[in-house]
Scaffold this motif. Structure first.
Motif, mmCIF file in Angstrom:
data_model
loop_
_atom_site.group_PDB
_atom_site.id
_atom_site.type_symbol
_atom_site.label_atom_id
_atom_site.label_comp_id
_atom_site.label_asym_id
_atom_site.label_seq_id
_atom_site.Cartn_x
_atom_site.Cartn_y
_atom_site.Cartn_z
ATOM 1 N N ILE A 290 -5.810 42.710 114.351
ATOM 2 C CA ILE A 290 -4.405 42.329 114.190
ATOM 3 C C ILE A 290 -3.829 43.199 113.079
ATOM 4 C CG2 ILE A 290 -2.783 40.468 113.669
ATOM 5 C CD1 ILE A 290 -5.033 38.505 114.504
ATOM 6 N N GLY A 291 -2.956 44.116 113.456
ATOM 7 C CA GLY A 291 -2.404 45.025 112.462
ATOM 8 C C GLY A 291 -1.440 45.998 113.104
ATOM 9 N N SER A 292 -1.264 47.148 112.465
ATOM 10 C CA SER A 292 -0.372 48.156 113.027
ATOM 11 C C SER A 292 -1.005 48.794 114.253
ATOM 12 C CB SER A 292 -0.083 49.236 111.976
ATOM 13 O OG SER A 292 0.641 48.682 110.893
ATOM 14 N N LYS A 293 -0.156 49.165 115.204
ATOM 15 C CA LYS A 293 -0.664 49.817 116.401
ATOM 16 C C LYS A 293 -1.321 51.144 116.021
ATOM 17 C CE LYS A 293 0.683 51.447 120.986
ATOM 18 N NZ LYS A 293 1.798 51.686 121.940
ATOM 19 N N PRO A 294 -2.532 51.374 116.491
ATOM 20 C CA PRO A 294 -3.209 52.636 116.178
ATOM 21 C C PRO A 294 -2.371 53.850 116.570
ATOM 22 C CG PRO A 294 -4.730 51.084 117.185
ATOM 23 C CD PRO A 294 -3.363 50.469 117.292
ATOM 24 N N LEU A 301 2.599 51.279 103.013
ATOM 25 C CA LEU A 301 1.823 50.042 103.006
ATOM 26 C C LEU A 301 1.037 49.842 104.297
ATOM 27 C CD1 LEU A 301 4.342 47.535 101.348
ATOM 28 C CD2 LEU A 301 2.422 48.733 100.285
ATOM 29 N N GLY A 302 1.110 50.833 105.193
ATOM 30 C CA GLY A 302 0.383 50.734 106.452
ATOM 31 C C GLY A 302 1.077 49.895 107.504
ATOM 32 N N TRP A 303 2.370 49.627 107.315
ATOM 33 C CA TRP A 303 3.135 48.861 108.305
ATOM 34 C C TRP A 303 3.689 49.812 109.356
ATOM 35 C CZ3 TRP A 303 6.703 45.515 104.613
ATOM 36 C CH2 TRP A 303 5.884 44.726 103.794
#
Length: 420
Positions: A290-294, A301-303
């Motif tokens: 669950i996070g930013s799309k690769p 911030l990695g968003w």
């Protein structure tokens, strides 16, 4: 491919919060939290921030120079009510002076009453876990509106109650760092009561006292797109979506839904005058990831940068609530200022092409500030700030934003100078 577009009819400004900018420490939950070893990414503290409490006149000049039409500012609850039931008139007068100065500069002010920080006395007694927390919060709200209601007609009762509950009572990353789903539900329910009661009280005070201007009250909801990578990921994405931004429906309608409850404590009704949306990114749900799309464009911030999400969420809320839309926060943490220019362009374009009644857009934020657990490491500002010297540096993106305001949109000349 960049093309010109119009934003005629949309007021543009910036959004800030008191704890993140003011410095001059008071006794509140975030000052206490930052004093504990290992809590902050860079060992910084809101004791410093932008020293806005002393330098507000200088900062108001910058706001005027950027041509901001609207400005969202927060009040520090612990500064106004330093001990239970005892209010500081000096602090309230200081806020009043700042607001009046902004208005003289033709800037319309939107006041946020709660933005994540609590007075130490309130936090130590249980904070929003207390059964009587809505009454305690309403006492503070009443004092504020009775003090500035004649000059302020626009209010945010609570900033991102869903984020506050998630990070403070579920993931335990913010004060008071409790990890308990049952407690999270209790806090969220009390926050719903806080908003509903405050909405009614603000309207009543301004109406009974005959204060001029259309009263506009709402809350700022942090919204994200939850995208399922595969069909089998949809149930989890939908569940996360509902728990994060589905329970907030009660703050609009007055009716709680499971697991908050089934009651309507103030009756069914309408408890909003605008739809306030804070939007930054989406979450990609793929199995346990669950996070930013690769491979997506991301912020410092990695968003994930996902402008289309703004229009998706605006349509979703407008379809059910049918009210003016205020983008109460939208911004990017980026040392690369070209990326900030692109971010602003892409998100404003979503507003321009949406066909929705978007009345206001507040970029987050005016200048680099104390960014909660990230401390002083996240550069969200149109203006840079050297936290040691307190020198403010106007970035090219600030000039870009100023020209957008001047031109009611984007021209080809601006595209050539800022986006290529």
């Amino acid at each position: 491919m960049y093309t010109p577009f119009s934003l005629k009819g949309v007021l543009l400004g910036c959004s800030t919060s008191a704890t993140q900018t003011e410095g001059s420490p008071t006794r509140n939950s975030w000052y206490d939290w930052a004093a504990k070893p290992g809590r902050m990414k860079d060992r910084s503290s809101p004791c410093n921030a932008n020293q806005h409490w002393q330098r507000w006149r200088e900062d108001n000049v910058l706001i005027q120079q950027l041509g901001l039409q609207v400005y969202r500012m927060g009040l520090e609850w612990s500064r106004i009510e330093p001990t239970p039931g005892r209010f500081c008139r000096k602090a309230m007068n200081r806020y009043r002076e700042e607001i009046l100065d902004l208005q003289k500069r033709n800037v319309k002010v939107l006041v946020t009453l709660h933005h994540f920080s609590n007075p130490t006395w309130f936090e130590s007694q249980g904070g929003f876990l207390r059964k009587d927390s809505p009454q305690i919060f309403l006492r503070y709200v009443t004092y504020v509106v009775e003090s500035i209601g004649d000059i302020v007609s626009d209010y945010v009762t609570l900033n991102e109650p869903n984020t506050y509950v998630t990070l403070s009572y579920f993931l335990a990353q913010w004060p008071p760092a409790k990890h308990n789903p049952a407690i999270s539900i209790r806090v969220m329910r009390n926050l719903v009561y806080c908003h509903l009661a405050s909405y009614r009280r603000i309207h009543r005070i301004r109406e009974e006292r005959g204060f001029s201007g259309r009263t506009m009250v709402g809350f700022a909801e942090h919204m994200r797109v939850f995208s399922a990578a595969r069909p089998k990921d949809r149930p989890l994405a939908s569940a996360m979506d509902y728990l994060f931004q589905g329970l907030t429906n009660a703050m609009y309608t007055g009716r709680l839904t499971a697991p908050l409850g089934v009651e309507a404590p103030f009756g069914d009704g309408r408890f909003y005058d605008y739809i306030g949306i804070n939007y930054y990114t989406r979450l990609w749900v793929s199995g346990k990831y669950i996070g930013s799309k690769p491979d997506s464009e991301q912020t410092d911030l990695g968003w994930e940068v996902y402008p289309e999400g703004l229009s998706l969420l605006m349509r979703r809320r407008y379809r059910h609530l049918c009210a003016p839309i205020w983008i109460t926060e939208n911004g990017i943490a980026a040392r690369n200022d070209k990326q900030r220019c692109r971010f602003i362009y892409e998100h404003l374009r979503q507003i321009a092409i949406s066909g929705l009644p978007v009345e206001r857009y507040y970029y987050w934020t005016l200048m680099d500030n104390f960014e909660w657990a990230e401390g002083e490491t996240a550069a969200f500002g149109l203006i840079g700030c050297d936290f040691k010297t307190q020198k403010r540096s106007i970035r090219p993106s600030a000039h870009f934003y100023h020209e957008i305001i001047q031109n009611d949109g984007i021209t080809q000349s601006m595209i050539d100078r800022y986006l290529k």
